[in-house]
Scaffold this motif. Structure first.
Motif: not given
Length: 100
Positions: A66-70, A88
């Motif tokens: 999972k990528g960074d939370k925006v 995410r």
């Protein structure tokens, strides 16, 4: 040796033993065989129309991450209006095994 490949609508410059994050691939995908759009081998460059004949890039799926939370905030001053949402993105981590 480097190559330009197209994975799910996006183009990436890859080299052997390199790992990169791409958009989430369908579940159950273990290996990828990709056609090269461009191959760079030292001073030699081969450009495909649309792909280079005989050039194959092989990759294996390492894991799903999972990528960074925006965070997205909507706010209006003096109106007591505010709303916060998040997103995410999911990615698939692949490793390039060979370029032929």
């Amino acid at each position: 040796m480097k190559a330009v490949v197209k994975i799910s609508g996006k183009q990436y410059i890859v080299s052997e033993k390199e790992s990169l994050l791409v958009d989430l691939l369908p579940e159950g995908t273990k290996e990828l065989t990709l056609d090269a759009l461009l191959v760079i081998d030292g001073d030699k460059t081969k450009v495909g129309t649309p792909t280079v004949k005989g050039a194959v890039v092989k990759a294996k799926v390492v894991e799903e991450v999972k990528g960074d939370k925006v965070r997205v905030i909507r706010y209006k001053s003096k109106k007591r209006v505010h709303k916060e949402t998040g997103h995410r993105q999911k990615y698939t981590k692949i490793q390039i095994t060979s370029i032929k």
